[in-house]
Design a protein around this motif. Structure first.
Motif: not given
Length: 92
Positions: A7-16, A18-21
């Motif tokens: 239920l926590f799947s992100p709407a987008s893979g974009n993040g600050p 890549e490793q942190g994401q």
């Protein structure tokens, strides 16, 4: 390992970063599995949400202190209103 809904799947893979994401996504998958197990055991989603918020805030306070955590929390209303925590939002 059985597949679990997240239920926590992100709407987008974009993040600050890549490793942190990637690390955050793995952490969310662990939490989703624990959440699903707790719901299967009869715990209510609201109780899980409150316990999760408490655990997260207590961890931030321990890591960063009261003031830094309070400043982060003060930004949440705008972030919530902008849809950052809406799992159904569509990014264009």
């Amino acid at each position: 390992m059985p597949s679990t809904k997240s239920l926590f799947s992100p709407a987008s893979g974009n993040g600050p970063s890549e490793q942190g994401q990637v690390e955050r996504q793995i952490a969310l998958e662990y939490l989703a599995e624990a959440w699903n197990n707790a719901e299967e055991d009869g715990l209510e989603s609201a109780a899980l949400a409150h316990a999760s918020l408490f655990a997260a805030l207590a961890t931030f306070v321990r890591m960063h202190g009261d003031d830094a955590t309070a400043e982060m929390i003060a930004q949440l209303p705008d972030r919530i209103r902008s849809g950052e925590y809406n799992l159904e939002r569509v990014l264009q």
